[in-house]
Write an enzyme that holds these catalytic residues in place. Structure first.
Site, PDB file in Angstrom:
ATOM      1  N   ALA A 219       0.823  -1.206   0.000  1.00  0.00           N
ATOM      2  CA  ALA A 219       0.000   0.000   0.000  1.00  0.00           C
ATOM      3  C   ALA A 219       0.860   1.260   0.000  1.00  0.00           C
ATOM      4  CB  ALA A 219      -0.932  -0.010   1.203  1.00  0.00           C
ATOM      5  N   ASP A 220       1.882   1.287   0.856  1.00  0.00           N
ATOM      6  CA  ASP A 220       2.750   2.464   0.940  1.00  0.00           C
ATOM      7  C   ASP A 220       4.221   2.067   0.860  1.00  0.00           C
ATOM      8  OD1 ASP A 220       2.892   1.170   3.348  1.00  0.00           O
ATOM      9  OD2 ASP A 220       2.569   2.938   4.599  1.00  0.00           O
ATOM     10  N   GLU A 221       4.488   1.000   0.140  1.00  0.00           N
ATOM     11  CA  GLU A 221       5.846   0.477   0.034  1.00  0.00           C
ATOM     12  C   GLU A 221       6.283   0.401  -1.426  1.00  0.00           C
ATOM     13  OE1 GLU A 221       6.104  -2.681   3.677  1.00  0.00           O
ATOM     14  OE2 GLU A 221       4.676  -3.111   2.069  1.00  0.00           O
TER      15      GLU A 221
END
Length: 293
Positions: free
Chosen positions: A212-214
């Site tokens: 998701a945020d990587e």
């Protein structure tokens, strides 16, 4: 030959579902059927005596002509898939078969070409490939495609005895952004983050989204730790400018963990674990920094 037979053959030629094209020895069109008119958009009167290359994309024309001619000389026919150009300028894909034509003295006098529109199949295959290999929000390579590219880099570096690096980029406290503005708005931020990161990396590098945020950056042909550190600093700095969303300013940054082949590991799993561990060391330092694994 029986006149009725000739008429029946001409009728069949004209009403075949496939596009059928006949060229002379120089590659100029001397006949084609209704199927060819449907496929390419040209009326028969407008295409006769025009070069067959007119139906191909300009960048494909020379290469494909050489490929087909070589195949005809060596094997007596050519079959393959290639792009075509419609009269309106749109591009499609066709499955093509080409055989040479000879006169009674076995002199080459032209070619018979049968083409079928496969644009829909190719587009569907490309869509499936995109869904399998690319992140649907950012259009970045996903973990699966990154793994393949890392494996290619490993094989190349084994041969050349060189190095590459993996930079694990994790957004700091992105969950707070999600909770504050909602998933749809947070997705817009992710798209902007992607755009910013892509602007500061080279075309030869691979930026992938694996969570998701990587994100992961495959950094090729950079062997000096100072250069790798500089790239990590650039990545952090490019996210340091506030993000504007619905007249709000959002402040984000990232933690970066760095793994280098072969020092940090000799396969994808070991490299990504080393980069992940180094990234968490960065987070424990307060974020907006980088560490080597």
């Amino acid at each position: 030959m029986d006149v009725d037979l000739l008429v029946r053959r001409a009728h069949a030629f004209n009403h075949l579902f496939d596009a059928v094209i006949i060229t002379d020895a120089a590659g100029f069109i001397i006949d084609w059927n209704d199927g060819a008119q449907d496929l390419y958009g040209y009326a028969k009167k407008d295409i006769i005596k025009k070069p067959i290359a007119q139906l191909l994309l300009q960048e494909d024309s020379t290469t494909m002509t050489e490929l087909v001619n070589n195949a005809l000389e060596q094997h007596g026919k050519w079959s393959g898939e290639l792009r075509f150009l419609h009269q309106d300028g749109s591009m499609g894909w066709q499955a093509s078969t080409c055989v040479p034509l000879f006169d009674d003295n076995q002199m080459f006098i032209g070619a018979l070409i049968v083409n079928r529109d496969i644009t829909q199949r190719v587009n569907q295959s490309q869509l499936q490939l995109n869904q399998a290999c690319y992140d649907q929000l950012t259009s970045l390579p996903n973990r699966y495609l990154l793994m393949d590219r890392v494996q290619q880099s490993i094989e190349r570096c084994k041969r050349t005895r060189t190095r590459f690096s993996l930079l694990y980029i994790d957004l700091d406290e992105f969950k707070k952004v999600n909770d504050a503005v909602g998933h749809l708005q947070a997705d817009k931020v992710l798209v902007e983050i992607t755009s910013r990161l892509q602007r500061v990396i080279r075309e030869s590098d691979t930026l992938a989204r694996i969570g998701a945020d990587e994100f992961l950056l495959l950094l090729e042909d950079v062997t000096d730790n100072n250069d790798i550190s500089q790239m990590a600093e650039v990545l952090i700095a490019t996210l340091d400018t506030p993000f504007s969303l619905n007249d709000q300013s959002l402040f984000l940054n990232c933690s970066v963990g760095i793994a280098t082949y072969p020092d940090s590991g000799e396969d994808f799993d070991k490299l990504i674990k080393a980069a992940d561990f180094a990234m968490y060391k960065s987070k424990r330092q307060g974020g907006a920094t980088y560490r080597f694994g």
